[in-house]
Design a protein around this motif. Structure first.
Motif, short mmCIF file in Angstrom:
data_model
loop_
_atom_site.label_atom_id
_atom_site.label_comp_id
_atom_site.label_asym_id
_atom_site.label_seq_id
_atom_site.Cartn_x
_atom_site.Cartn_y
_atom_site.Cartn_z
N LEU A 216 -7.52 21.04 -3.62
CA LEU A 216 -6.99 20.01 -2.72
C LEU A 216 -7.81 18.73 -2.79
CD1 LEU A 216 -6.03 22.05 0.47
CD2 LEU A 216 -4.51 21.10 -1.27
N ALA A 217 -9.12 18.86 -2.88
CA ALA A 217 -9.98 17.68 -2.96
C ALA A 217 -9.68 16.86 -4.21
CB ALA A 217 -11.45 18.09 -2.92
N ARG A 218 -9.56 17.52 -5.35
CA ARG A 218 -9.25 16.80 -6.60
C ARG A 218 -7.90 16.10 -6.50
NH1 ARG A 218 -11.06 21.54 -9.22
NH2 ARG A 218 -8.89 22.02 -9.70
N TRP A 219 -6.90 16.81 -5.97
CA TRP A 219 -5.57 16.24 -5.84
C TRP A 219 -5.58 15.07 -4.85
CZ3 TRP A 219 -2.52 16.60 -1.31
CH2 TRP A 219 -1.22 16.08 -1.44
N ALA A 220 -6.19 15.27 -3.70
CA ALA A 220 -6.22 14.22 -2.68
C ALA A 220 -6.98 12.99 -3.17
CB ALA A 220 -6.84 14.75 -1.39
N ASP A 221 -8.08 13.20 -3.89
CA ASP A 221 -8.81 12.07 -4.45
C ASP A 221 -7.94 11.27 -5.41
OD1 ASP A 221 -11.12 12.68 -3.05
OD2 ASP A 221 -12.11 13.68 -4.75
N ARG A 222 -7.06 11.96 -6.10
CA ARG A 222 -6.20 11.29 -7.08
C ARG A 222 -5.04 10.53 -6.45
NH1 ARG A 222 -3.77 14.35 -12.38
NH2 ARG A 222 -2.89 12.49 -13.35
N VAL A 223 -4.42 11.10 -5.40
CA VAL A 223 -3.24 10.45 -4.83
C VAL A 223 -3.52 9.56 -3.62
CG1 VAL A 223 -1.65 12.20 -5.72
CG2 VAL A 223 -2.52 12.42 -3.40
N ALA A 224 -4.64 9.77 -2.94
CA ALA A 224 -4.93 8.97 -1.74
C ALA A 224 -4.94 7.47 -2.01
CB ALA A 224 -6.23 9.42 -1.08
N PRO A 225 -5.52 6.99 -3.13
CA PRO A 225 -5.47 5.55 -3.38
C PRO A 225 -4.03 5.02 -3.50
CG PRO A 225 -7.14 6.57 -4.76
CD PRO A 225 -6.37 7.68 -4.12
N GLN A 226 -3.14 5.83 -4.05
CA GLN A 226 -1.74 5.42 -4.16
C GLN A 226 -1.09 5.35 -2.78
OE1 GLN A 226 0.40 7.50 -7.49
NE2 GLN A 226 -1.56 8.58 -7.63
N VAL A 227 -1.40 6.32 -1.93
CA VAL A 227 -0.85 6.34 -0.56
C VAL A 227 -1.37 5.12 0.20
CG1 VAL A 227 -0.79 7.61 1.63
CG2 VAL A 227 -0.62 8.86 -0.54
N THR A 228 -2.66 4.87 0.10
CA THR A 228 -3.25 3.72 0.79
C THR A 228 -2.61 2.41 0.34
OG1 THR A 228 -5.33 4.90 1.08
CG2 THR A 228 -5.43 2.51 1.25
N ALA A 229 -2.39 2.28 -0.97
CA ALA A 229 -1.78 1.06 -1.50
C ALA A 229 -0.38 0.86 -0.93
CB ALA A 229 -1.74 1.11 -3.02
N VAL A 230 0.39 1.92 -0.82
CA VAL A 230 1.74 1.82 -0.27
C VAL A 230 1.69 1.47 1.21
CG1 VAL A 230 3.86 3.11 0.22
CG2 VAL A 230 2.76 3.35 -2.00
N LEU A 231 0.75 2.07 1.96
CA LEU A 231 0.64 1.74 3.38
C LEU A 231 0.25 0.28 3.56
CD1 LEU A 231 -1.15 4.91 4.81
CD2 LEU A 231 1.21 4.22 5.18
N ARG A 232 -0.66 -0.21 2.73
CA ARG A 232 -1.05 -1.64 2.81
C ARG A 232 0.13 -2.54 2.48
NH1 ARG A 232 -6.24 -1.10 -0.25
NH2 ARG A 232 -7.72 -0.72 1.38
N GLU A 233 0.86 -2.17 1.44
CA GLU A 233 2.01 -2.97 1.01
C GLU A 233 3.04 -3.03 2.13
OE1 GLU A 233 5.33 -2.05 -2.19
OE2 GLU A 233 3.37 -2.42 -3.12
N GLY A 234 3.28 -1.88 2.77
CA GLY A 234 4.23 -1.83 3.88
C GLY A 234 3.78 -2.66 5.07
N ALA A 235 2.46 -2.73 5.28
CA ALA A 235 1.93 -3.51 6.39
C ALA A 235 2.09 -5.00 6.14
CB ALA A 235 0.45 -3.19 6.62
N GLY A 236 2.08 -5.37 4.86
CA GLY A 236 2.21 -6.79 4.53
C GLY A 236 3.65 -7.26 4.47
N ALA A 237 4.58 -6.31 4.50
CA ALA A 237 6.00 -6.68 4.38
C ALA A 237 6.53 -7.32 5.64
CB ALA A 237 6.81 -5.43 4.06
#
Length: 190
Positions: free
Chosen positions: A169-190
């Motif tokens: 889970l740690a390896r997977w979460a480390d890999r996808v969390a930056p993508q999730v964060t980027a989408v959340l930031r993008e949504g906040a800027g919309a």
């Protein structure tokens, strides 16, 4: 059910912390799939700055109501919760090299585009590593069809890994969390 950006909790870097919901498509209550899904949601939540356990929609309790001819308040609440999630962990055991019919019946109740604005993270628990592609070939497409953003990769978790999934889970979460964060930031800027 979406939280206005101004009312969202913020991480240290200013990115919003979205609602986190876990959807479990195992027909058996108290399953390894649910435990793995909750652990995956917790791992992602920590990395995106989400505090608290998030919500869990366990379809084991709703199964009899999904195919009933009349409306069900429990199903309607679950559909609203899932559709309103900003981050949605969708988990199922692997049945016949795909996800469960129970999960399919639930997802079929969502209208087209219902997951627009949602980042969905597919997770399949499987007995054999030969089924690892099922998460990408079967579960990802239905989530995309419903409008979700689906970071890569989905999580294929072997049953043998479920008693102690921390490292996987740690390896997977480390890999996808930056993508999730980027989408959340993008949504906040919309």
């Amino acid at each position: 059910m979406s939280i206005p950006v101004a009312d969202k909790e913020r991480r240290e870097d200013g990115a919003p912390v979205g609602s986190l919901v876990t959807l479990v498509g195992n027909p058996r209550a108290g399953s390894r799939t649910r435990a793995a899904a909750e652990a995956a949601a917790e791992a992602i939540g920590r990395r995106i700055g989400h505090h608290g356990p998030g919500e869990v929609v366990d379809l084991a309790a709703l199964g009899p109501h999904l195919l009933a001819p009349g409306p069900s308040a429990g199903v309607e609440v679950a559909l609203e919760l899932v559709a309103g999630a900003e981050v949605l962990v969708v988990a199922s055991p692997t049945y016949k090299a795909s996800y469960t019919g129970l999960l399919k019946a639930f997802l079929d109740r969502l209208p087209g585009g219902a997951l627009a604005g949602t980042t969905a993270l597919p997770l399949l628990v499987m007995g054999d590593p030969r089924h690892a592609l099922a998460v990408e070939l079967h579960l990802r497409p239905v989530l995309v069809e419903l409008g979700a953003h689906v970071p890569t990769p989905g999580l294929a978790l072997l049953e043998a890994e479920t008693p102690d999934p921390g490292e996987v889970l740690a390896r997977w979460a480390d890999r996808v969390a930056p993508q999730v964060t980027a989408v959340l930031r993008e949504g906040a800027g919309a």
